[in-house]
Design a protein around this motif. Sequence first.
Motif, PDB file in Angstrom:
ATOM      1  N   VAL A   6       2.583   1.046 -13.708  1.00 52.02           N
ATOM      2  CA  VAL A   6       3.378   0.116 -12.969  1.00 52.02           C
ATOM      3  C   VAL A   6       4.638   0.038 -13.415  1.00 52.02           C
ATOM      4  CG1 VAL A   6       3.443  -2.461 -12.510  1.00 52.02           C
ATOM      5  CG2 VAL A   6       1.175  -1.476 -12.765  1.00 52.02           C
ATOM      6  N   ILE A   7       5.762   0.302 -12.748  1.00 53.44           N
ATOM      7  CA  ILE A   7       7.133   0.446 -12.889  1.00 53.44           C
ATOM      8  C   ILE A   7       7.843  -0.838 -12.646  1.00 53.44           C
ATOM      9  CG2 ILE A   7       9.046   1.802 -12.670  1.00 53.44           C
ATOM     10  CD1 ILE A   7       7.406   4.221 -11.839  1.00 53.44           C
ATOM     11  N   GLY A   8       8.248  -1.639 -13.622  1.00 51.69           N
ATOM     12  CA  GLY A   8       8.938  -2.908 -13.545  1.00 51.69           C
ATOM     13  C   GLY A   8       7.923  -4.015 -14.103  1.00 51.69           C
ATOM     14  N   ALA A   9       8.290  -4.759 -15.148  1.00 51.73           N
ATOM     15  CA  ALA A   9       7.606  -5.879 -15.636  1.00 51.73           C
ATOM     16  C   ALA A   9       8.143  -7.259 -15.177  1.00 51.73           C
ATOM     17  CB  ALA A   9       7.452  -5.806 -17.204  1.00 51.73           C
ATOM     18  N   GLY A  10       8.634  -7.568 -14.023  1.00 51.71           N
ATOM     19  CA  GLY A  10       8.820  -8.868 -13.377  1.00 51.71           C
ATOM     20  C   GLY A  10       7.567  -9.388 -13.046  1.00 51.71           C
ATOM     21  N   PRO A  11       7.640 -10.340 -12.415  1.00 52.94           N
ATOM     22  CA  PRO A  11       6.345 -11.253 -12.121  1.00 52.94           C
ATOM     23  C   PRO A  11       5.299 -10.450 -11.193  1.00 52.94           C
ATOM     24  CG  PRO A  11       8.066 -12.687 -11.917  1.00 52.94           C
ATOM     25  CD  PRO A  11       8.838 -11.418 -12.135  1.00 52.94           C
ATOM     26  N   SER A  12       6.003  -9.401 -10.216  1.00 60.80           N
ATOM     27  CA  SER A  12       5.052  -8.751  -9.465  1.00 60.80           C
ATOM     28  C   SER A  12       4.284  -7.823 -10.089  1.00 60.80           C
ATOM     29  CB  SER A  12       5.843  -7.941  -8.421  1.00 60.80           C
ATOM     30  OG  SER A  12       6.383  -9.001  -7.510  1.00 60.80           O
ATOM     31  N   VAL A 142       2.587   1.986  -9.311  1.00 60.86           N
ATOM     32  CA  VAL A 142       3.134   0.885  -8.439  1.00 60.86           C
ATOM     33  C   VAL A 142       4.591   0.555  -8.467  1.00 60.86           C
ATOM     34  CG1 VAL A 142       2.788  -1.763  -8.328  1.00 60.86           C
ATOM     35  CG2 VAL A 142       0.890  -0.192  -8.661  1.00 60.86           C
ATOM     36  N   GLY A 143       5.171   0.443  -7.524  1.00 60.15           N
ATOM     37  CA  GLY A 143       6.499   0.511  -7.772  1.00 60.15           C
ATOM     38  C   GLY A 143       6.876  -1.109  -7.468  1.00 60.15           C
ATOM     39  N   ALA A 144       7.454  -1.636  -8.785  1.00 63.00           N
ATOM     40  CA  ALA A 144       7.698  -2.984  -8.815  1.00 63.00           C
ATOM     41  C   ALA A 144       8.994  -3.094  -9.484  1.00 63.00           C
ATOM     42  CB  ALA A 144       6.591  -3.803  -9.859  1.00 63.00           C
ATOM     43  N   ASP A 257      10.205  -7.018  -4.576  1.00 54.79           N
ATOM     44  CA  ASP A 257      11.468  -6.691  -3.856  1.00 54.79           C
ATOM     45  C   ASP A 257      11.333  -5.218  -3.709  1.00 54.79           C
ATOM     46  OD1 ASP A 257      12.001  -9.498  -4.869  1.00 54.79           O
ATOM     47  OD2 ASP A 257      14.163  -8.926  -5.810  1.00 54.79           O
ATOM     48  N   ALA A 258      10.811  -4.379  -4.539  1.00 54.11           N
ATOM     49  CA  ALA A 258      10.844  -2.934  -4.191  1.00 54.11           C
ATOM     50  C   ALA A 258      10.491  -2.598  -2.584  1.00 54.11           C
ATOM     51  CB  ALA A 258       9.895  -2.109  -5.426  1.00 54.11           C
ATOM     52  N   GLY A 259       9.401  -3.591  -2.471  1.00 51.44           N
ATOM     53  CA  GLY A 259       9.068  -3.299  -0.787  1.00 51.44           C
ATOM     54  C   GLY A 259       9.857  -4.201   0.139  1.00 51.44           C
ATOM     55  N   ILE A 274       4.147 -11.837  -5.846  1.00 49.69           N
ATOM     56  CA  ILE A 274       2.964 -12.025  -6.648  1.00 49.69           C
ATOM     57  C   ILE A 274       1.717 -11.993  -5.573  1.00 49.69           C
ATOM     58  CG2 ILE A 274       1.442 -13.689  -7.974  1.00 49.69           C
ATOM     59  CD1 ILE A 274       3.762 -14.667  -9.584  1.00 49.69           C
ATOM     60  N   PHE A 275       2.060 -12.534  -4.530  1.00 50.98           N
ATOM     61  CA  PHE A 275       1.062 -12.444  -3.317  1.00 50.98           C
ATOM     62  C   PHE A 275       0.916 -10.981  -3.032  1.00 50.98           C
ATOM     63  CE2 PHE A 275      -0.210 -11.917   1.028  1.00 50.98           C
ATOM     64  CZ  PHE A 275      -1.086 -13.225   1.168  1.00 50.98           C
ATOM     65  N   SER A 276       1.913  -9.999  -3.016  1.00 49.85           N
ATOM     66  CA  SER A 276       1.801  -8.794  -2.605  1.00 49.85           C
ATOM     67  C   SER A 276       1.004  -7.953  -4.000  1.00 49.85           C
ATOM     68  CB  SER A 276       3.217  -8.064  -2.308  1.00 49.85           C
ATOM     69  OG  SER A 276       4.046  -8.134  -3.432  1.00 49.85           O
ATOM     70  N   SER A 277       1.076  -8.341  -5.032  1.00 50.76           N
ATOM     71  CA  SER A 277       0.658  -7.594  -6.058  1.00 50.76           C
ATOM     72  C   SER A 277      -0.752  -8.050  -6.138  1.00 50.76           C
ATOM     73  CB  SER A 277       1.218  -7.878  -7.222  1.00 50.76           C
ATOM     74  OG  SER A 277       2.570  -7.632  -7.494  1.00 50.76           O
TER      75      SER A 277
END
Length: 375
Positions: A6-12, A142-144, A257-259, A274-277
């Motif tokens: 998973v790339i990106g440790a924001g909420p998503s 996962v692009g986050a 946001d990536a998507g 978070i919904f998308s994740s």
Amino acid sequence: MKDVIVIGAGPSGSFAAHRLAKAGFSVDLLEEHREVGKPVECTGLVSQRVLQYVRTKSIAGTVRGANIFFPSGKSLHIEKEDRTIVLFRDSFDKDVAAMAIGSGSNIRINARAISVKEHDDHVTVRFRENGNLKEEDARIAVGADGINSIVRRDVYGLRQKHVVSTLQYDMASRIEDEDSVNVYLGSKYTHGFFGWAVPGGDIIRVGTGSYRSSARQYMDNLSVRFGENRVLAITGAGIPIRMAEFLNTRRTVLVGDAGGIVKPLSGGGIYTGIFSSDVASKYISEALEDDRPEKILRKYDREIRSTIGKELKKDAIVQSIYSRISDRSFDRIYNMISSEKIIDVINRSGDIDYPSTVIIKVLIRNPGILYSMWK
């Protein structure tokens, strides 16, 4: 080889890592910064729905209403029963990342993705961790990684075409109505978006967004409303407000946001991300057990478009109209919606996650608003 990177440790990203690790898969979570949650690039306003996904104590406060200021100087007040939560955004991000670690994810701080290459049976991610160039393979990525997503760039070849530029100040000032957010409309404070001020005791968050242009000139006009030489911190970011043309490939998915899974009217992305994740992790789990992962991951794209995507599509249509409204039209709209009946409709039906419901109800009761937008 890891099951998932998973790339990106924001909420998503952290929530996806949490769900996948909890399901028993090996997960690496890459965070480009030295600290999760920094820099803070968000007002932190969320609905109660977010707390159904995340255990957090990072609540700065709550607000119930909004004071909306029109170009003429007139304002109207709206409020609803359910309180909107104001988060300490950096602490919130850490809480979601802690959930990921607690579920078994391996988090790697100061690990910036440089390139992502998709192969038939795996994905290769090159990244720089603490200055050292490294490479790792995973069965799915996962692009986050936000608006400047490396996954989106390298694997999807897609550019963000609809972006709101935002600028926000933490200011040593106060808002008279501590139970409401201030919203500022019109060309003095924004171009095609809105300005805001979020209460927080002696420190308030003041910001503005500008559609397809710089927010800086508008921020100068807005910040002086709260006094000079009171700025404690400055943050800014771009917000994508249109969903990507597709959200999966053979061995990757885009979330948050990536998507472009962001609310076009407010720029809010915590709930939608978070919904998308949550949806993505369900299909990634299935794909990891299947010999045709792309077919399974395509279900993620379809489910997003058939659920939250329907709302985002309607909101995008409204945003494209809203971004062209003149100051004179805003003031005419004020005269049409400031009646007690219309405000009651807004109060009863308003929802920061699904705003199209109240917009449609208001337009049904007063269709002349549409004419006023271009008059």
